[in-house]
Every structure is written in structure tokens, then in C-alpha cells.
Design an enzyme around this catalytic site. Structure first.
Site, short mmCIF file in Angstrom:
data_model
loop_
_atom_site.label_atom_id
_atom_site.label_comp_id
_atom_site.label_asym_id
_atom_site.label_seq_id
_atom_site.Cartn_x
_atom_site.Cartn_y
_atom_site.Cartn_z
CB ALA A 180 15.70 25.73 40.17
N GLY B 118 10.82 26.44 38.15
CA GLY B 118 10.55 26.64 39.56
C GLY B 118 9.79 27.94 39.81
CD GLU C 50 8.20 23.24 39.47
OE1 GLU C 50 9.35 23.71 39.50
OE2 GLU C 50 7.96 22.03 39.55
CD GLU D 134 11.12 23.00 35.10
OE1 GLU D 134 10.37 23.17 34.11
OE2 GLU D 134 10.88 23.49 36.22
C1 3H9 Z 1 14.02 24.44 37.46
O1 3H9 Z 1 13.39 25.42 37.68
C2 3H9 Z 1 13.90 23.17 38.24
C3 3H9 Z 1 12.69 23.12 39.13
O2 3H9 Z 1 11.57 22.66 38.45
C4 3H9 Z 1 12.85 22.11 40.22
C5 3H9 Z 1 13.65 22.40 41.38
C6 3H9 Z 1 13.59 21.35 42.44
N1 3H9 Z 1 19.56 29.92 36.83
O3 3H9 Z 1 19.20 33.81 28.69
P1 3H9 Z 1 19.77 35.10 29.08
C7 3H9 Z 1 21.35 33.47 33.54
S1 3H9 Z 1 15.12 24.39 36.19
C8 3H9 Z 1 20.74 30.57 36.82
O4 3H9 Z 1 20.99 35.58 28.36
P2 3H9 Z 1 17.38 36.38 28.16
C9 3H9 Z 1 22.00 33.15 32.22
O5 3H9 Z 1 22.94 32.12 32.33
C10 3H9 Z 1 15.13 26.04 35.53
N2 3H9 Z 1 21.07 31.47 35.87
O6 3H9 Z 1 18.67 36.25 29.07
C11 3H9 Z 1 22.61 34.49 31.85
O7 3H9 Z 1 23.79 34.63 32.59
P3 3H9 Z 1 25.05 35.42 31.97
C12 3H9 Z 1 13.96 26.29 34.69
C13 3H9 Z 1 20.19 31.72 34.91
O8 3H9 Z 1 16.74 37.64 28.57
C14 3H9 Z 1 21.60 35.50 32.42
O9 3H9 Z 1 20.82 34.77 33.39
N3 3H9 Z 1 14.11 27.58 34.04
C15 3H9 Z 1 18.95 31.07 34.85
O10 3H9 Z 1 17.71 36.13 26.75
C16 3H9 Z 1 20.66 36.05 31.37
O11 3H9 Z 1 20.08 34.98 30.65
C17 3H9 Z 1 14.66 27.71 32.85
O12 3H9 Z 1 15.02 26.74 32.20
C18 3H9 Z 1 18.64 30.14 35.87
N4 3H9 Z 1 17.46 29.48 35.92
O13 3H9 Z 1 16.45 35.15 28.61
C19 3H9 Z 1 14.78 29.10 32.33
N5 3H9 Z 1 18.28 31.51 33.76
O14 3H9 Z 1 24.58 36.83 31.72
C20 3H9 Z 1 16.13 29.31 31.74
C21 3H9 Z 1 19.08 32.42 33.17
O15 3H9 Z 1 26.11 35.28 33.01
N6 3H9 Z 1 16.36 30.68 31.31
N7 3H9 Z 1 20.24 32.55 33.84
O16 3H9 Z 1 25.38 34.67 30.69
C22 3H9 Z 1 15.88 31.17 30.17
O17 3H9 Z 1 15.16 30.54 29.42
C23 3H9 Z 1 16.32 32.58 29.81
O18 3H9 Z 1 17.47 32.85 30.51
C24 3H9 Z 1 15.27 33.68 30.11
C25 3H9 Z 1 15.92 35.08 29.89
C26 3H9 Z 1 14.07 33.51 29.19
C27 3H9 Z 1 14.83 33.62 31.56
#
Ligand code: 3H9
Length: 684
Positions: free
Chosen positions: A63, A102, A105, A125
Site C-alpha cells: 500500500a 498489499g 495481497e 506490515e
Molecule cells: C500495506 O501494504 C498495508 C496493506 O496490507 C493493507 C492495506 C489496506 N509506500 O526503501 P527504499 C519509498 S503496508 C510509499 O529506499 P530499497 C521510500 O520511502 C506496506 N512509499 O528502497 C523511498 O522514498 P524516497 C507494506 C514507499 O530499494 C523509496 O520508496 N510494504 C513504500 O532499499 C525507495 O525506498 C512495506 O512495508 C510504500 N509502501 O527498498 C514495504 N515503500 O526515495 C516497505 C517504499 O523518497 N518498503 N517507499 O526516500 C520497503 O521495505 C522497501 O522500500 C523496499 C525497497 C524493499 C520496497
């Protein structure tokens, strides 16, 4: 069609591609785009099945976290998922990069899942203080079984594709993303594969598994809310029908979403990414390449630091005064790696490769080809200056000369060289091969060796340790005022830190601080400011902590459980008497304020002095270097959550009762006067 999602065709297969960099998060634009693409696929009579994939470097990473807490826009995610699952044409997810939260999901609503071998899937999450709120907790256990689902949702761990295939999370793995997924879709169509819906699969659990799981993890999850709610959801999957389980998931998701724990953990997520951004250093600034490192000092710290570089594939030259010291240091490094191999966390082959990256010398002339030289010897200024003069003589021009000091002035160390601009501080945290934090003044290399690097200025104890002295010092003042070590440690443990200040002191060794206090250097806090009276008296008895079987506590051999000691209690009571302090009783709440508010106050001073750049940087230092609980978001976020006006009011009370060390930082006073929080200060 929206820009965020496009729809193309490969023969009879429709291809839906999400194009929303950087991570294809499920923003309103993406949800609306998916809706339109699905409709296009449904409406086209030539399309027999659809492949759903991410463009760029990844599948959908979840999400869109930046939308949380804002008014809803666009098509709701649950409606998009409903349409995917109930599509009359097969939908196959094609995963590369990461399918997280998400994102995963979405794939669980597809009828089949295809992935490339390097892909990772997971429901992280919980790390944001949340639970998978789009059916993940109801569908995942139907695929992998309850015990595995419990582990995955409460840890948030990523699962590599090959393992996901074994677990049944994905159905097919192949090398080519688009080609492979299209071929797989064509085969499913040709085979007349059914529209498989995970929701229709059964979900059962053995009697008592949930209670047993809660009990086994009670310690680990203490203070957090989300792990418990995740368990409740999996229990709902096993005990309710699918729709009732979904309703329960939604209800518990909302509980998490509005919780202070989740607010804190989401703050930490963004703060960790923020630390890497330095305003004076624009994105794309060329970084000095480090092809070889020289490590001065092969003791525990030097060896631990060196391992980080070998782990990142960078050759390390170990430099010591004598061959015996080199041999001893290399033996410890080897033993550390061997332990990891024995635990099955590193292959023998990898260990051999890493060991081969080490070379040793007793001759400083050999450091000439190192791009980065790191000194990690005793904390003695004279010694460090002597070494830096030698480094100046032998290191090549442009090499970065770093000191792993946390208490001595980098400027003074640099004055021993003719290239002070090349001298930096790199404060690794012990054990250096394990701890994630690095306080640093040169950012690129830290990231390369897998550390979260935080830029800090040159002040006593850098940032983390300077604040720590306030905390440990106040801990001993609490003893003088009437508390006992086990009480203070108990309150701090329940707050969420791994241990309290006295258990920590016993583990680190009380003699270190004793020696520092005895040295009484001019730029250090005085003994009284340290709260040194009680620890000095304990050290005078030869009680230095766990290594002497006793410090603040006693210890049984081979056991780290602290046992209160009557002699120590007598010392504490005697010190109160000597200082004419009437001992009073404390509740845990007051102990927490007294012990932890100094972190906030010194943190505010550090910000005012410009020694740290942002409040959230301090939070990251405290969470990763000192075990401050993520569910409180770090000391500065925690202060915001309490309300700075309340924090200040208590500090003023302490100031009146306890004296100057509690004088509120001017920045704190100013923020309260302006009605602002640290977060608002940071936002500018
Ligand atoms: C969810 O899904 C809830 C659902 O179950 C339910 C809904 C009803 N959204 O980490 P990085 C940005 S909860 C917005 O440096 P990497 C991040 O802030 C979500 N932005 O890169 C950064 O921005 P900036 C569950 C996001 O290659 C840029 O992307 N998902 C999101 O080292 C690059 O990120 C997670 O918890 C997001 N979801 O790692 C996954 N994710 O450049 C969370 C990232 O401006 N994300 N950004 O600073 C991660 O674990 C890592 O970002 C990922 C990439 C592994 C994807």
C-alpha cells in the site's frame, strides 16, 4: 488508461503493467489504473487470460504508506481485489523484485502466481505496526498453514522465491519475467486450469497453537501491539468463515492504524530513509570509491569493523604493533566466522572467500594503497595522534583517514596530520560486526557495508554516547534518591529496552567508565555530572560487572541473570545518607521520566548545536545503537507523542528539585512556547 497502469496484449494474453516508480506502491492512481486495465481485459473477447506485473525494478511493494491517515481517494483496494479474484478470466501474477504487503495481497487474489528466482515476497506490515489489511492474514494461512503464517506475519520476513515455491505461495518459477509468465498463462489456458480462489480453501489449526505461540513469543513482542493483532487475525482465519475473518481483519487493522505504536514505527521507517539525505550533498554526488581498507588495531573492535568490509567484498589490511597481536586478532575473526558457519548462517565457501580478503602487517609503509584507513586503538589522545601522524606519512593522497573514537575530539586528532580535511570520525557500535548503527561523517561507505549511517558533528561522545551519559548518570541519581537497580532496570525493560542501565553497565564492564571518570579530562563532564559516586564505590570493591561475577548485581557462573546484591544495596543507602538525601519510593512512571527524559533534553541541546541534523536522525541512532524500542519511535518522537509541554513541565519540576543538570534545553522551551513539536521543527 491512467499513466500508472498500462494494458497491452501478447497474443491471447492481456498484460497489465503497473508503472509507478519508485516501488509501484498501490496509490489511488494505481488502484484506478488497475480497475481500468481489468475492465479492458474483461471486455476484450480475444483476451483469454491476464498477466499482472510491475514495471521497472519491482512488483508492487505494498500500500502507499504516504496515503495513510489522509482522506480516502480513488477506488478502494478491497474492491480492486474483489474484481481480480472474481474475474471470469484467469489472472496470473508475475513477480520480480519485491511483492510486499498489499503487493503480495494483490497476488493472493490472482488465480496463480509466477515469479523469477530473485524475487522476494513477504507481509512486512508488522514492521510498520500494522497487519496485512487486504486479506493477507486470511489467505496466507490457507496456502502455507497456520504455523508458517504466524511466523511470516509476526516477523515480516521476506521469503525468497525458491522457498516461496516450496511453501506454495507461488506456483511456478522461471527465468524470464514477461515471457515466462505469458508462457505459463498460455499453458494454464490450454490445460483448462480452474479459476483457483484461495478464499475457498480450508484453514485449520491444531488445538492450543495460538495460546502456545503467544506464550512462546511474549518476551519478544512486549510493548508492540501489531504482532498480537496479527496473531488474532490468523486465529480468525482458522476459526471463522472467510467473510467473517475478513471483517475481523479489517477491524483489527483499524485498531493498529490508529495506535501510537504504529505511528512510531512508521516514523522510524521514514526516518531511516531520511538519514541518508544530506542537504549539502545533492543526489548523484560522486562518492569516493573504497577498493581497499587498512585497519589500525586488530582488537575486538578493529576485528569487528574489518569484518564488515570483508563481508562487502572489500580487501582489508590489518595493522598491528606486533605479530602476536595480529595472530590473536585474526584468530578471533576466524572464530567469529566459524561460529556463523556452524550455525548454518554462512557457507564454508563464503567464509573462505572472506578470510582470503584479509592480509596483515606490522609495517605502516604497507598502507600506501588503502583508500580508507580506520584506526581503532585505545581511547588515548596521545596514542591516536601518534598514529595519525604516521598515517599522514604513509597514506596515499586523497585517502580517508578515520578514527573510531566516540569520546575524543576529531579536530584534535586531525591536527596531528597535514590533511585535516581527510580526517573523519566513524563510530561503530560494539559488537561492530553485528550492530546496525554507524555514526559517521562520510556517508557513502557506511551504506556499502550495510550500516545505517547517521551524520553527526564533532562533540564529546558524538551524539549517542553523549545522550547515554545523561541516561546512565540519571539512573545512578535515581539510586541515590531511593530506587534500587532492579527497580530501575525493571521499569526500563518493561518500557521496551533490551535491558536497563545497570544490567547494561554490568555487561559492558563498570571499570571502563571508572577509568574515564578518574581521568577527569577538562572537556568531560565532572564526576558529579556523571552520577559517579555509587559506581565508583562499587568498582572500588573490584566489582566490575559480569566479567568479575558481580557489579550492580551478582551472577552465577555461565548465567547472565542478574541477582540483587545486599552489599550493593548497602552502598546505595550509604551514599544517600552521606549526601543527606531522604530516600523516597518511586513508581515506574516516574522512573521512566527521570531516566529517559535526559535523552530528550540532551537531544534538544544537540539539535540546537547542530551536532545532529534532524530529530529523526537522533531517533535512528537511539533505536539502532542503543535498543530504544521502535514502538516508541525513538526519544524525540516519543517526546512528541507525550506532548512537549508535558515533558517540559516535568523537566521544570526536576530542575527545581534536582538542580542544574535538569535545566531544560532552550530549544525545548522555544518549541513549547511556539506550540511546536520536533516533527514540526523538522518539517520546517
Ligand atoms: C500495506 O501494504 C498495508 C496493506 O496490507 C493493507 C492495506 C489496506 N509506500 O526503501 P527504499 C519509498 S503496508 C510509499 O529506499 P530499497 C521510500 O520511502 C506496506 N512509499 O528502497 C523511498 O522514498 P524516497 C507494506 C514507499 O530499494 C523509496 O520508496 N510494504 C513504500 O532499499 C525507495 O525506498 C512495506 O512495508 C510504500 N509502501 O527498498 C514495504 N515503500 O526515495 C516497505 C517504499 O523518497 N518498503 N517507499 O526516500 C520497503 O521495505 C522497501 O522500500 C523496499 C525497497 C524493499 C520496497
Amino acid at each position: 488508461m491512467s499513466d500508472a497502469v498500462d494494458f497491452t496484449k501478447r497474443g491471447a494474453i492481456g498484460v497489465i503493467t503497473v508503472n509507478s516508480p519508485p516501488v509501484n506502491a498501490l496509490s489511488a492512481a494505481v488502484r484506478d489504473g488497475l480497475d481500468a486495465a481489468l475492465k479492458a481485459g474483461q471486455a476484450d473477447p480475444d483476451v483469454k487470460a491476464m498477466v499482472l506485473m510491475g514495471g521497472g525494478r519491482t512488483f508492487i511493494a505494498g500500500a502507499d504508506i504516504t496515503e495513510f491517515g489522509k482522506p480516502p481517494r480513488g477506488k478502494p483496494l478491497h474492491d480492486v481485489l474483489h474484481d481480480i479474484e472474481n474475474s471470469s478470466k484467469l489472472i496470473i501474477a508475475a513477480i520480480h523484485g519485491t511483492a510486499l504487503g498489499g503487493g503480495l495481497e494483490v497476488t493472493l487474489c490472482c488465480h496463480y502466481r509466477y515469479a523469477v528466482p530473485a524475487a522476494l515476497v513477504g507481509l512486512p506490515e508488522v514492521k510498520l505496526g500494522l497487519l496485512p489489511g487486504a486479506g493477507g492474514t486470511q489467505r496466507l494461512p490457507r496456502l502455507v498453514g497456520v504455523p508458517k503464517a504466524l511466523d511470516l506475519v509476526t516477523s515480516g520476513d521476506f521469503v525468497p522465491a525458491p522457498q516461496a515455491l516450496e511453501l506454495g505461495i507461488i506456483d511456478e518459477m522461471g527465468g524470464e519475467l514477461l515471457e515466462g509468465a505469458v508462457a505459463y498463462a498460455e499453458k494454464l489456458v490450454a490445460d483448462g486450469a480452474p479459476l483457483r480462489k484461495i478464499r475457498d480453501m480450508p484453514c485449520q489449526a491444531e488445538n492450543g497453537v495460538f495460546e502456545a505461540y503467544r506464550k512462546a513469543n511474549a518476551r519478544k513482542f512486549r510493548g508492540f501491539l501489531a504482532p498480537w493483532k496479527n496473531i488474532d487475525c490468523i486465529e480468525a482465519a482458522a476459526t471463522l468463515d472467510f467473510d467473517a475473518g475478513m471483517a475481523r481483519e479489517r477491524e483489527l487493522f483499524n485498531d493498529c492504524m490508529i495506535s501510537p505504536e504504529s505511528a512510531a514505527q512508521r516514523h522510524v521507517f521514514f526516518a531511516e530513509r531520511e538519514v541518508a539525505k544530506i542537504p549539502d550533498v545533492p543526489k548523484g554526488t560522486p562518492m569516493k570509491e573504497v577498493k581497499k581498507v587498512a585497519m589500525i588495531g586488530a582488537g575486538t573492535m578493529g576485528g569487528g569493523i574489518a569484518m564488515n568490509f570483508a563481508n562487502a567484498g572489500i580487501p582489508v589490511l590489518m595493522v598491528e604493533m606486533a605479530d602476536e597481536a595480529l595472530a590473536r586478532g585474526m584468530a578471533i575473526i576466524k572464530r567469529n566466522y566459524q561460529n556463523t558457519v556452524n550455525k548454518g548462517r554462512l557457507s564454508q565457501e563464503k567464509m573462505d572467500q572472506r578470510m582470503a580478503l584479509f592480509s596483515t602487517t606490522t609495517d605502516y609503509a604497507d598502507i600506501g594503497d588503502a583508500d580508507l584507513v580506520i584506526e581503532a586503538v585505545f581511547e588515548k589522545m596521545e596514542l591516536k595522534k601518534e598514529i595519525f601522524a604516521k598515517l599522514d606519512a604513509y597514506a596515499k593522497p586523497g585517502a580517508v583517514l578515520a578514527s573510531n573514537t566516540s569520546t575524543l575530539s576529531i579536530d584534535e586528532i586531525a591536527s596531528a596530520t597535514k590533511r585535516s580535511e581527510s580526517v573523519i570520525g566513524m563510530h561503530f557500535f560494539s559488537p561492530a560486526n553485528v550492530m546496525r548503527l554507524l555514526e559517521v561523517v562520510a556517508m557513502g561507505i557506511g551504506r556499502k557495508v550495510g550500516k545505517i549511517s547517521v551524520l553527526v558533528g564533532n562533540c564529546f561522545g558524538f551524539v549517542g554516547n553523549r545522550m547515554l551519559h545523561g541516561y546512565t548518570g540519571e539512573g545512578t541519581f535515581l539510586l541515590e534518591s531511593g530506587a534500587l537497580p532492579q527497580q530501575v532496570d525493571g521499569a526500563i525493560y518493561n518500557f521496551g529496552l533490551a535491558m536497563g542501565p545497570f544490567a547494561m553497565g554490568d555487561m559492558a564492564g563498570l571499570d571502563v567508565g571508572w577509568l574515564v571518570r578518574k581521568a577527569k579530562a577538562a572537556d568531560r563532564p565532572t564526576n558529579e555530572e556523571y552520577g559517579g559516586t555509587i559506581p565508583d564505590r562499587i568498582c572500588e570493591l573490584g566489582r566490575f560487572g559480569q566479567k568479575t561475577a558481580g557489579g550492580y548485581y551478582d551472577y552465577k557462573e555461565g548465567d547472565r541473570t542478574p541477582i540483587p546484591n545486599p552489599e550493593v544495596q548497602a552502598i546505595i543507602e550509604q551514599v544517600s545518607k552521606d549526601k543527606n538525601i531522604t530516600r523516597t519510593d518511586f513508581d515506574d512512571d516516574e522512573i521512566i521520566k527521570r531516566a529517559l527524559y535526559p535523552l530528550i533534553n540532551i537531544g534538544a541541546q544537540i539539535l540546537d548545536e547542530g551536532m545532529a541534523m534532524r530529530p529523526s536522525d537522533i531517533d535512528i541512532i537511539y533505536i539502532n545503537g542503543y535498543g530504544f524500542p521502535a514502538h516508541k519511535g525513538g526519544p524525540m518522537h516519543w517526546a512528541d507523542a507525550i506532548g512537549l509541554d508535558k515533558v517540559l513541565a516535568d523537566m521544570k519540576r526536576f530542575h527545581a528539585e534536582l538542580g542544574e543538570r535538569w535545566r531544560p534545553a532552550p530549544l525545548l522551551e522555544k518549541l513549547v512556547a511556539d506550540g511546536k513539536s520536533f516533527a514540526e521543527l523538522q518539517a520546517g
